[in-house]
Design a protein around this motif. Structure first.
Motif, mmCIF file in Angstrom:
data_model
loop_
_atom_site.group_PDB
_atom_site.id
_atom_site.type_symbol
_atom_site.label_atom_id
_atom_site.label_comp_id
_atom_site.label_asym_id
_atom_site.label_seq_id
_atom_site.Cartn_x
_atom_site.Cartn_y
_atom_site.Cartn_z
ATOM 1 N N HIS A 64 -75.656 -1.759 -58.162
ATOM 2 C CA HIS A 64 -75.621 -1.270 -59.544
ATOM 3 C C HIS A 64 -74.160 -1.169 -59.969
ATOM 4 C CE1 HIS A 64 -75.247 2.427 -57.177
ATOM 5 N NE2 HIS A 64 -74.874 3.100 -58.255
ATOM 6 N N ASP A 68 -68.193 3.777 -58.278
ATOM 7 C CA ASP A 68 -67.987 3.874 -56.831
ATOM 8 C C ASP A 68 -68.705 2.769 -56.060
ATOM 9 O OD1 ASP A 68 -70.335 5.180 -57.727
ATOM 10 O OD2 ASP A 68 -70.521 6.296 -55.864
ATOM 11 N N HIS A 69 -69.245 1.789 -56.789
ATOM 12 C CA HIS A 69 -69.908 0.648 -56.156
ATOM 13 C C HIS A 69 -69.285 -0.679 -56.595
ATOM 14 C CE1 HIS A 69 -73.297 3.099 -54.501
ATOM 15 N NE2 HIS A 69 -72.784 3.918 -55.395
ATOM 16 N N ASP A 164 -77.970 3.566 -54.631
ATOM 17 C CA ASP A 164 -78.207 4.984 -54.917
ATOM 18 C C ASP A 164 -79.646 5.249 -55.367
ATOM 19 O OD1 ASP A 164 -75.611 5.467 -54.210
ATOM 20 O OD2 ASP A 164 -74.881 5.858 -56.230
ATOM 21 N N HIS A 214 -74.502 6.665 -50.156
ATOM 22 C CA HIS A 214 -73.838 7.902 -49.721
ATOM 23 C C HIS A 214 -74.626 8.528 -48.583
ATOM 24 C CE1 HIS A 214 -71.421 7.409 -53.332
ATOM 25 N NE2 HIS A 214 -72.566 7.149 -53.960
HETATM 26 ZN ZN LIG Z 1 -72.808 5.952 -55.748
#
Ligand SMILES: [Zn+2]
Length: 237
Positions: A64, A68-69, A164, A214
């Protein structure tokens, strides 16, 4: 970055003890598939991990378009200009900085770190749809965290890389269900009901290993996943 291996999947973790952010290197005959691109300062460590494994990164697949990806995407693409970049057709719009909803979607705001228009220079080469194959990976559409979130099942080992759609840090949870010790994925979730449906869809694949954005990889996640789904069902009643 810390590196953990399970079958042909290497989990690379930035800040494992403070704020763990994962990306994955999946070993294939022709090289490595990087799943997700972590944070902007992780490019060097990702390339170093591939060098240590001894194979080139030949493609980048994104679960996605949250920051942070996708953080190291542009610097990786600059260093590795021949890699092909894959993302769902739906989240390619988020990658381009367009968080507008489409007709027919739940009119809930897209949350989390979506890049500003033009902030990410890399254009995806392949817009993924449900059922596409990327080497050993099967693309599974799992909307909820974002409208176009995708998960990827390594069909050699039934290792599920779910981005996520699920979290493991702070306790296993379906995306959108808040875990006080690591609330960030829940706070960044677009549609909790869709997340629950996606979690049920993933459960039906009976993953042998669960690997998410995570938290540490989880072997034989069946019972834990069932518990997380039951909890989400209770909360969303
Ligand atoms: Zn994330």
């Amino acid at each position: 970055m810390r590196i953990t291996k399970s079958n042909q999947v290497y989990q690379l973790t930035y800040l494992p003890h403070i704020f763990p952010v994962n990306c994955y290197l999946v070993e294939e005959e022709d090289g490595l598939t990087l799943v997700d691109a972590a944070l902007p300062n992780n490019a060097e460590a990702i390339i170093k991990a591939a060098e240590d494994i001894g194979k080139p990164i030949v493609r980048i697949v994104l679960t996605h378009a949250h920051s942070d990806h996708i953080g190291a995407l542009d610097s990786l693409k600059a260093r590795l200009p021949d890699v092909k970049v894959y993302i769902s057709a739906r989240d390619s719009r988020l990658l381009a900085g367009d968080a507008a909803l489409e007709p027919g979607e739940s009119q809930l705001p897209v949350k989390g770190g979506v890049p500003k228009p033009g902030a990410i220079k890399t254009m995806p080469d392949v817009l993924l749809q449900e059922g596409d194959r990327i080497g050993s990976l099967l693309a599974i559409s799992t909307p909820g965290h974002t409208p176009g979130s995708m998960s990827f099942l390594d069909t050699r080992s039934q290792t599920l890389i779910a981005g996520d759609a699920l979290q493991l840090r702070g306790g296993i949870a379906v995306s959108g269900q808040l875990k006080p010790w690591f609330p960030f994925p829940a706070l960044a979730t677009w549609n909790k009901q869709a997340s629950l449906e996606s979690a049920r869809k993933l459960q039906a694949y009976k993953p042998a290993v669960l690997a998410v954005g995570h938290g540490n990889m989880l072997q034989q996640p069946g019972a834990a996943l069932a518990k997380a789904i039951a909890e989400a069902e209770r909360k969303l009643k």
